[in-house]
Design an enzyme around this catalytic site. Structure first.
Site, PDB file in Angstrom:
ATOM      1  N   HIS A  63      -0.602  12.670  -8.874  1.00 22.16           N
ATOM      2  CA  HIS A  63      -0.486  13.385 -10.153  1.00 22.16           C
ATOM      3  C   HIS A  63      -1.868  13.423 -10.797  1.00 22.16           C
ATOM      4  O   HIS A  63      -2.382  12.400 -11.236  1.00 22.16           O
ATOM      5  CB  HIS A  63       0.511  12.681 -11.073  1.00 22.16           C
ATOM      6  CG  HIS A  63       1.906  12.662 -10.529  1.00 22.16           C
ATOM      7  ND1 HIS A  63       2.802  13.691 -10.752  1.00 22.16           N
ATOM      8  CD2 HIS A  63       2.566  11.757  -9.762  1.00 22.16           C
ATOM      9  CE1 HIS A  63       3.951  13.418 -10.138  1.00 22.16           C
ATOM     10  NE2 HIS A  63       3.821  12.239  -9.534  1.00 22.16           N
ATOM     11  N   ASP A 308       1.982   8.233  -5.142  1.00 15.54           N
ATOM     12  CA  ASP A 308       2.644   8.581  -6.406  1.00 15.54           C
ATOM     13  C   ASP A 308       1.779   8.125  -7.587  1.00 15.54           C
ATOM     14  O   ASP A 308       2.285   7.619  -8.598  1.00 15.54           O
ATOM     15  CB  ASP A 308       4.046   7.977  -6.502  1.00 15.54           C
ATOM     16  CG  ASP A 308       4.893   8.608  -7.604  1.00 15.54           C
ATOM     17  OD1 ASP A 308       4.437   9.599  -8.215  1.00 15.54           O
ATOM     18  OD2 ASP A 308       5.987   8.091  -7.883  1.00 15.54           O
TER      19      ASP A 308
END
Length: 441
Positions: A63, A308
């Site tokens: 991200h 992640d």
């Protein structure tokens, strides 16, 4: 293409054979024991005795927050963190603001990655418009764009509608794309705060049952089989999920899966501290799940490690547990955590490490220049690791804007000493060196 030459001397290739590696013109020009001086004349020498040479790591699940959430991370800061962590490519998830659900947004992210120059940045396109689960996004337009999107995900939100999921799987077949599913049945996790079990009962926190993940995976592998399309399961976290994926693979269903470093090391017991740094989606699970995940990564049931990496501004984590955002940083610690949990436990060697952190994720994401063997003629995307080094995790010393590392204060093994991206050293002496600039470096 980079014109500088580098001689990596006496590195251990994938933890096995000791050899020199000559980098010239952005590619591996020679590999062998004690390369002759006339072949390496003019090259900058990097003494790598005792270090392991690996293909640059590839993250399928990062991200970067830009556009729209530059207070949490930018493409520049996130890719600096990635280079320091040994990565030469990352896939930027779609939950930016605006959402990466059009060709225009994914091209913007792709261009920001090129401008930064630290790693390859490949955008992940949203499956549905605005991540709302109601209408398919511009999958074909994103695939045809300059960003060449091949991975699509509403990560952070499950594509819970089975009809929508089927349509997405059918659509991406045309360009051999893959749908990366965040497996979470929303009706089973309303108000959930942590793993459902004895610890959640003790703490009085709403539990997040394993079946919420497992039921979606079971549904989606059957849909993938029915459609004949590719499914990737993000951040697998339970022993039951492992068994479903193993069942699907035994039947030849085109499913791949990832596990995060934090799910390989940390357990729900940490939540007893009520420290929001341990709040993550999916939640930290029980010790038995951790060991099942490790075994599945070792035997190939789980294909890859995906970080992640989810940075947040401090105010989103420095608050009471119920109000805290979910997510952890991971780019700069991933290699060390995998070494700690998989290599130092004897479950894997460095060649296996390269498979799950580089070769396999590059294949899933269709990155032809990444995850390549350390052989003559291959692109020089290389990381050099000192496996004997140990370091203390200090989130405030990291390149990422996020300070929400669950490994803060831990001493971890393995230190990235150098990262070469397209033959250019983005990291030297365990510090950022300079970005890659086409036609300049």
């Amino acid at each position: 293409m980079t014109s500088a030459s580098y001689l990596i001397r006496s590195a251990s290739l994938l933890g096995a054979t000791t050899a020199d590696i000559l980098i010239r013109g952005g590619i591996i020009a020679a590999v062998g024991p004690e390369l002759p001086a006339d072949a390496t004349e003019g090259a900058t020498v990097i003494e790598a005795a005792g270090w392991v040479a690996l293909p640059g790591m590839v993250d399928l699940h990062t991200h970067l927050r830009e556009p729209g959430r530059e207070d949490a991370e930018t493409v520049e800061t996130g890719t600096r963190a990635a280079a320091l962590g040994g990565f030469t490519a990352v896939h930027a998830m779609a939950n930016s603001s605006p959402v990466a659900d059009t060709a225009g947004v994914v091209e913007q992210v792709h261009s920001l990655g090129i401008e930064s120059g630290w790693v390859d940045v490949r955008p992940v396109g949203a499956v549905t418009v605005g991540l709302a689960g109601k209408q398919l996004a511009e999958l074909g337009a994103m695939a045809d764009s300059r960003a060449r999107v091949r991975v699509f995900s509403d990560d952070g939100i499950c594509v819970s509608d089975p009809v929508m999921m089927r349509r997405a799987l059918e659509y991406v077949k045309a360009f051999d794309g893959v749908i990366a599913q965040h497996a979470q049945e929303p009706r089973l996790t309303e108000g959930a705060q942590m793993n459902e079990g004895a610890v959640s009962a003790d703490l009085g926190l709403t539990g997040w049952p394993a079946v919420a993940e497992e039921s979606i995976i079971a549904r989606d592998v059957l849909l993938a089989q029915h459609v004949g399309s590719r499914l990737h399961v993000c951040h697998v976290s339970t022993a039951g999920s492992v068994e479903i994926i193993r069942w699907a693979k035994e039947r030849g269903i085109a499913v791949t899966a990832e596990v995060t470093p934090h799910h390989l090391l940390l357990t729900e017991e940490l939540v007893r501290s009520y420290n929001p740094v341990y709040k993550v989606n999916p939640p930290l699970r029980a010790d038995a799940d951790v060991h099942a995940l490790r075994a599945a990564l070792a035997d190939g049931t789980i294909d890859i490690v995906g970080t992640d990496h989810a940075p947040h501004p401090s105010e989103a984590k420095e608050c009471e547990w119920a109000s805290a955002a979910m997510g952890m940083t991971g780019l700069e610690t991933a290699l060390s955590v995998v070494q700690e949990t998989m290599i130092e436990t004897g479950l894997m060697g460095w060649a296996d490490f390269a498979r799950v952190t580089s070769t396999a994720p590059a294949g899933i994401g269709q990155l032809p220049d990444q995850g390549r063997p350390l052989e003559v003629g291959e692109p020089a995307n290389i990381v050099l690791v000192d496996p004997a080094a140990r370091w203390n995790v200090d989130p405030h010393a990291m390149a990422t804007k996020g300070r929400n590392s669950p490994f803060a204060g831990l001493q971890l093994p393995g230190r990235v000493q150098a990262t070469f991206f397209r033959g250019h050293p983005t990291v030297l002496d365990a510090k950022l060196h300079s970005p890659y600039r086409a036609g300049v470096n």
